[in-house]
Design a protein around this motif. Structure first.
Motif, PDB file in Angstrom:
ATOM      1  N   ARG A 145       0.913 -54.557  73.336  1.00 55.92           N
ATOM      2  CA  ARG A 145      -0.337 -54.645  72.594  1.00 55.92           C
ATOM      3  C   ARG A 145      -0.478 -56.077  72.108  1.00 55.92           C
ATOM      4  O   ARG A 145       0.366 -56.577  71.364  1.00 55.92           O
ATOM      5  CB  ARG A 145      -0.335 -53.684  71.412  1.00 55.92           C
ATOM      6  CG  ARG A 145      -1.614 -53.734  70.592  1.00 55.92           C
ATOM      7  CD  ARG A 145      -1.550 -52.840  69.372  1.00 55.92           C
ATOM      8  NE  ARG A 145      -2.765 -52.941  68.582  1.00 55.92           N
ATOM      9  CZ  ARG A 145      -2.928 -52.399  67.377  1.00 55.92           C
ATOM     10  NH1 ARG A 145      -1.939 -51.696  66.835  1.00 55.92           N
ATOM     11  NH2 ARG A 145      -4.055 -52.541  66.727  1.00 55.92           N
ATOM     12  N   VAL A 146      -1.530 -56.753  72.560  1.00 54.85           N
ATOM     13  CA  VAL A 146      -1.689 -58.179  72.288  1.00 54.85           C
ATOM     14  C   VAL A 146      -2.231 -58.410  70.876  1.00 54.85           C
ATOM     15  O   VAL A 146      -3.226 -57.800  70.475  1.00 54.85           O
ATOM     16  CB  VAL A 146      -2.644 -58.822  73.322  1.00 54.85           C
ATOM     17  CG1 VAL A 146      -2.850 -60.304  73.017  1.00 54.85           C
ATOM     18  CG2 VAL A 146      -2.104 -58.634  74.738  1.00 54.85           C
ATOM     19  N   HIS A 147      -1.575 -59.279  70.141  1.00 55.73           N
ATOM     20  CA  HIS A 147      -2.059 -59.684  68.817  1.00 55.73           C
ATOM     21  C   HIS A 147      -2.676 -61.079  68.857  1.00 55.73           C
ATOM     22  O   HIS A 147      -3.543 -61.397  68.044  1.00 55.73           O
ATOM     23  CB  HIS A 147      -0.925 -59.656  67.799  1.00 55.73           C
ATOM     24  CG  HIS A 147      -0.387 -58.281  67.533  1.00 55.73           C
ATOM     25  ND1 HIS A 147      -1.118 -57.311  66.890  1.00 55.73           N
ATOM     26  CD2 HIS A 147       0.804 -57.709  67.839  1.00 55.73           C
ATOM     27  CE1 HIS A 147      -0.394 -56.194  66.805  1.00 55.73           C
ATOM     28  NE2 HIS A 147       0.771 -56.416  67.375  1.00 55.73           N
ATOM     29  N   ALA A 148      -2.214 -61.907  69.783  1.00 56.15           N
ATOM     30  CA  ALA A 148      -2.754 -63.262  69.913  1.00 56.15           C
ATOM     31  C   ALA A 148      -2.511 -63.761  71.330  1.00 56.15           C
ATOM     32  O   ALA A 148      -1.571 -63.335  72.007  1.00 56.15           O
ATOM     33  CB  ALA A 148      -2.110 -64.206  68.898  1.00 56.15           C
ATOM     34  N   ALA A 149      -3.382 -64.642  71.778  1.00 59.32           N
ATOM     35  CA  ALA A 149      -3.240 -65.299  73.076  1.00 59.32           C
ATOM     36  C   ALA A 149      -3.609 -66.760  72.875  1.00 59.32           C
ATOM     37  O   ALA A 149      -4.181 -67.131  71.843  1.00 59.32           O
ATOM     38  CB  ALA A 149      -4.152 -64.657  74.114  1.00 59.32           C
ATOM     39  N   SER A 150      -3.291 -67.595  73.844  1.00 60.37           N
ATOM     40  CA  SER A 150      -3.688 -68.992  73.702  1.00 60.37           C
ATOM     41  C   SER A 150      -4.325 -69.489  74.982  1.00 60.37           C
ATOM     42  O   SER A 150      -4.099 -68.952  76.072  1.00 60.37           O
ATOM     43  CB  SER A 150      -2.500 -69.885  73.314  1.00 60.37           C
ATOM     44  OG  SER A 150      -1.585 -70.031  74.381  1.00 60.37           O
ATOM     45  N   ILE A 151      -5.137 -70.535  74.826  1.00 60.66           N
ATOM     46  CA  ILE A 151      -5.879 -71.099  75.946  1.00 60.66           C
ATOM     47  C   ILE A 151      -5.150 -72.323  76.473  1.00 60.66           C
ATOM     48  O   ILE A 151      -4.660 -73.155  75.701  1.00 60.66           O
ATOM     49  CB  ILE A 151      -7.307 -71.462  75.513  1.00 60.66           C
ATOM     50  CG1 ILE A 151      -8.080 -70.185  75.165  1.00 60.66           C
ATOM     51  CG2 ILE A 151      -8.041 -72.238  76.601  1.00 60.66           C
ATOM     52  CD1 ILE A 151      -9.477 -70.431  74.678  1.00 60.66           C
ATOM     53  N   ASN A 152      -5.089 -72.421  77.794  1.00 57.71           N
ATOM     54  CA  ASN A 152      -4.517 -73.589  78.458  1.00 57.71           C
ATOM     55  C   ASN A 152      -5.576 -74.215  79.359  1.00 57.71           C
ATOM     56  O   ASN A 152      -6.580 -73.586  79.681  1.00 57.71           O
ATOM     57  CB  ASN A 152      -3.303 -73.181  79.300  1.00 57.71           C
ATOM     58  CG  ASN A 152      -2.173 -72.658  78.444  1.00 57.71           C
ATOM     59  OD1 ASN A 152      -1.554 -73.389  77.679  1.00 57.71           O
ATOM     60  ND2 ASN A 152      -1.896 -71.359  78.548  1.00 57.71           N
ATOM     61  N   ALA A 153      -5.319 -75.438  79.780  1.00 61.57           N
ATOM     62  CA  ALA A 153      -6.282 -76.125  80.647  1.00 61.57           C
ATOM     63  C   ALA A 153      -6.558 -75.327  81.911  1.00 61.57           C
ATOM     64  O   ALA A 153      -7.677 -75.317  82.426  1.00 61.57           O
ATOM     65  CB  ALA A 153      -5.760 -77.524  80.996  1.00 61.57           C
ATOM     66  N   ARG A 154      -5.540 -74.619  82.423  1.00 57.56           N
ATOM     67  CA  ARG A 154      -5.762 -73.885  83.662  1.00 57.56           C
ATOM     68  C   ARG A 154      -6.777 -72.759  83.482  1.00 57.56           C
ATOM     69  O   ARG A 154      -7.440 -72.360  84.442  1.00 57.56           O
ATOM     70  CB  ARG A 154      -4.448 -73.330  84.202  1.00 57.56           C
ATOM     71  CG  ARG A 154      -3.776 -72.251  83.384  1.00 57.56           C
ATOM     72  CD  ARG A 154      -2.458 -71.863  84.022  1.00 57.56           C
ATOM     73  NE  ARG A 154      -1.724 -70.876  83.255  1.00 57.56           N
ATOM     74  CZ  ARG A 154      -0.467 -70.510  83.532  1.00 57.56           C
ATOM     75  NH1 ARG A 154       0.167 -71.065  84.542  1.00 57.56           N
ATOM     76  NH2 ARG A 154       0.151 -69.606  82.805  1.00 57.56           N
ATOM     77  N   ASP A 155      -6.932 -72.246  82.247  1.00 58.13           N
ATOM     78  CA  ASP A 155      -7.943 -71.221  82.014  1.00 58.13           C
ATOM     79  C   ASP A 155      -9.336 -71.792  82.221  1.00 58.13           C
ATOM     80  O   ASP A 155     -10.219 -71.121  82.768  1.00 58.13           O
ATOM     81  CB  ASP A 155      -7.812 -70.655  80.594  1.00 58.13           C
ATOM     82  CG  ASP A 155      -6.482 -69.956  80.367  1.00 58.13           C
ATOM     83  OD1 ASP A 155      -6.086 -69.173  81.244  1.00 58.13           O
ATOM     84  OD2 ASP A 155      -5.841 -70.208  79.338  1.00 58.13           O
ATOM     85  N   TRP A 156      -9.536 -73.034  81.777  1.00 55.23           N
ATOM     86  CA  TRP A 156     -10.835 -73.677  81.991  1.00 55.23           C
ATOM     87  C   TRP A 156     -11.090 -73.871  83.478  1.00 55.23           C
ATOM     88  O   TRP A 156     -12.172 -73.557  83.983  1.00 55.23           O
ATOM     89  CB  TRP A 156     -10.879 -75.024  81.270  1.00 55.23           C
ATOM     90  CG  TRP A 156     -12.234 -75.658  81.346  1.00 55.23           C
ATOM     91  CD1 TRP A 156     -13.237 -75.552  80.422  1.00 55.23           C
ATOM     92  CD2 TRP A 156     -12.762 -76.455  82.407  1.00 55.23           C
ATOM     93  NE1 TRP A 156     -14.356 -76.233  80.847  1.00 55.23           N
ATOM     94  CE2 TRP A 156     -14.092 -76.805  82.067  1.00 55.23           C
ATOM     95  CE3 TRP A 156     -12.247 -76.910  83.622  1.00 55.23           C
ATOM     96  CZ2 TRP A 156     -14.900 -77.587  82.886  1.00 55.23           C
ATOM     97  CZ3 TRP A 156     -13.051 -77.694  84.443  1.00 55.23           C
ATOM     98  CH2 TRP A 156     -14.359 -78.022  84.076  1.00 55.23           C
ATOM     99  N   HIS A 157     -10.087 -74.401  84.193  1.00 56.30           N
ATOM    100  CA  HIS A 157     -10.262 -74.658  85.618  1.00 56.30           C
ATOM    101  C   HIS A 157     -10.548 -73.365  86.384  1.00 56.30           C
ATOM    102  O   HIS A 157     -11.406 -73.327  87.275  1.00 56.30           O
ATOM    103  CB  HIS A 157      -9.017 -75.345  86.190  1.00 56.30           C
ATOM    104  CG  HIS A 157      -8.837 -76.747  85.689  1.00 56.30           C
ATOM    105  ND1 HIS A 157      -9.704 -77.757  85.997  1.00 56.30           N
ATOM    106  CD2 HIS A 157      -7.887 -77.303  84.891  1.00 56.30           C
ATOM    107  CE1 HIS A 157      -9.304 -78.881  85.421  1.00 56.30           C
ATOM    108  NE2 HIS A 157      -8.206 -78.625  84.740  1.00 56.30           N
ATOM    109  N   LEU A 158      -9.851 -72.298  86.037  1.00 54.22           N
ATOM    110  CA  LEU A 158     -10.063 -71.027  86.723  1.00 54.22           C
ATOM    111  C   LEU A 158     -11.408 -70.423  86.373  1.00 54.22           C
ATOM    112  O   LEU A 158     -12.086 -69.827  87.214  1.00 54.22           O
ATOM    113  CB  LEU A 158      -8.935 -70.059  86.375  1.00 54.22           C
ATOM    114  CG  LEU A 158      -7.572 -70.406  86.975  1.00 54.22           C
ATOM    115  CD1 LEU A 158      -6.486 -69.571  86.317  1.00 54.22           C
ATOM    116  CD2 LEU A 158      -7.575 -70.180  88.476  1.00 54.22           C
ATOM    117  N   MET A 159     -11.830 -70.577  85.135  1.00 56.44           N
ATOM    118  CA  MET A 159     -13.131 -70.061  84.727  1.00 56.44           C
ATOM    119  C   MET A 159     -14.243 -70.761  85.497  1.00 56.44           C
ATOM    120  O   MET A 159     -15.206 -70.135  85.964  1.00 56.44           O
ATOM    121  CB  MET A 159     -13.313 -70.245  83.217  1.00 56.44           C
ATOM    122  CG  MET A 159     -14.563 -69.580  82.649  1.00 56.44           C
ATOM    123  SD  MET A 159     -16.031 -70.648  82.632  1.00 56.44           S
ATOM    124  CE  MET A 159     -15.616 -71.771  81.293  1.00 56.44           C
TER     125      MET A 159
END
Length: 330
Positions: free
Chosen positions: A30-44
């Motif tokens: 069960r996720v309580h927190a996640a973080s964003i990385n540069a690869r998330d932007w590139h994939l988006m």
């Protein structure tokens, strides 16, 4: 369950999706927190475009739910998992599987670790990819030892803020390169010397006073190979990792140019150059946990956003010179 889903490139939105079902060797968290990385932007964005044909999906994303770094509580474990049990607090990296921008994730047991004691889920979620990259780049690839001289270009970013601290934990002499507004932050993390690139070019001082570094850790891709080699000591190691910008936006253009130039140079010289590829690793996560619990490593968080504002958080990464990490609370 709630998740940030992507049906086409350039757009994400909160949606109801099926909760993942875990099989043998996996753990439902069960996720309580996640973080964003540069690869998330590139994939988006589907950037670079060529990757759509080979990895991402030509017309639409193959993976609907983005995000790789997470921290949360074990909900259930699959057959064969003995190390974890329901209620355990963990953090991890989903790697190419993605899916962390959601209420639940199903992760292989070998890609998660117990959350470091004494920190919250947000701080733990910031650690996996950026922290692992810094640890692998300096300790394992750069072979940093007590007294090593280390240059970190991009010291105020997600990887950079961890790299400064890890370099000091390894008893190295750390020179950090960052912008004017981040000098105080980087210095507070323990850097021995800070170079404000808006005031000084670390590679353009008179030749008699150019410092020689045992490890040059480039996290930006905004300098030429000649610049980086100029400050690298004989027998030193050039470690390349990370994104960069082109035309004011996140882009892989600069890093790819640098990587290609370095690969060519390495064939015709004695340049020791490593392009980091950091797969999810429980061993690296355990190393980060030990550093955090020893008081040698802390997460710097720029901003936090709730799950339904992930698109806004990614837009912030795109438009601003983000320092350290952006975290999503779930």
């Amino acid at each position: 369950m709630k998740a940030i889903a992507q049906e086409k490139y350039g757009e994400m939105a909160l949606a109801d999706v099926a909760q993942p079902v875990c099989g043998p060797g996996t753990v439902l968290v069960r996720v309580h927190a996640a973080s964003i990385n540069a690869r998330d932007w590139h994939l988006m964005r589907g950037d670079p475009y060529l990757a759509r044909l080979t990895m991402m999906g030509a017309r639409r994303p193959r993976t609907k739910v983005r995000g790789t770094d997470f921290a949360g509580t074990v909900e259930s474990v699959g057959e064969g998992v003995e190390r974890f049990q329901p209620g355990d607090e963990v953090f991890g990296d989903l790697g190419d599987a993605h899916g962390a921008f959601a209420s639940y994730v199903c992760a292989p047991a070998e890609t998660i670790e117990f959350k470091p004691a004494g920190i919250g889920f947000a701080e733990a979620a910031a650690l996996p990819l950026a922290g692992s990259t810094a640890l692998m780049g300096l300790r394992d690839v750069g072979r940093v030892r007590p007294g090593s001289r280390v240059l970190i270009n991009g010291a105020s970013g997600g990887v950079g803020t961890y790299a400064v601290q890890i370099g000091k934990a390894l008893n190295a002499h750390v020179t950090a390169v960052c912008s004017t507004r981040n000098v105080g932050l980087v210095r507070s993390l323990g850097a021995d010397e800070v170079v404000d690139y808006q005031e000084q070019d670390f590679s353009r001082t008179p030749s008699s006073s150019v410092p020689s570094f045992d490890v040059v850790f480039d996290l930006v891709g905004n300098r030429s190979l000649r610049d980086l080699r100029r400050v690298l000591a004989p027998g030193g190691t050039l470690v390349l990792s990370g994104g960069g910008t082109f035309g004011g936006r996140p882009s892989l253009v600069g890093p790819m140019r640098l990587i290609l130039a370095a690969q060519v140079a390495a064939r015709f010289s004695r340049l020791r150059m490593v392009v980091l590829a950091v797969p999810p690793s429980r061993a690296l996560l355990a190393g980060l946990r030990e550093l955090v619990e020893a008081g040698r490593l802390t997460s710097v968080i720029d901003r936090t956003y709730p799950l339904d504002r992930v698109p806004e958080a990614i837009a912030y990464m795109e438009a601003e010179h983000v320092r350290a990490k952006v975290v999503i609370t779930v």
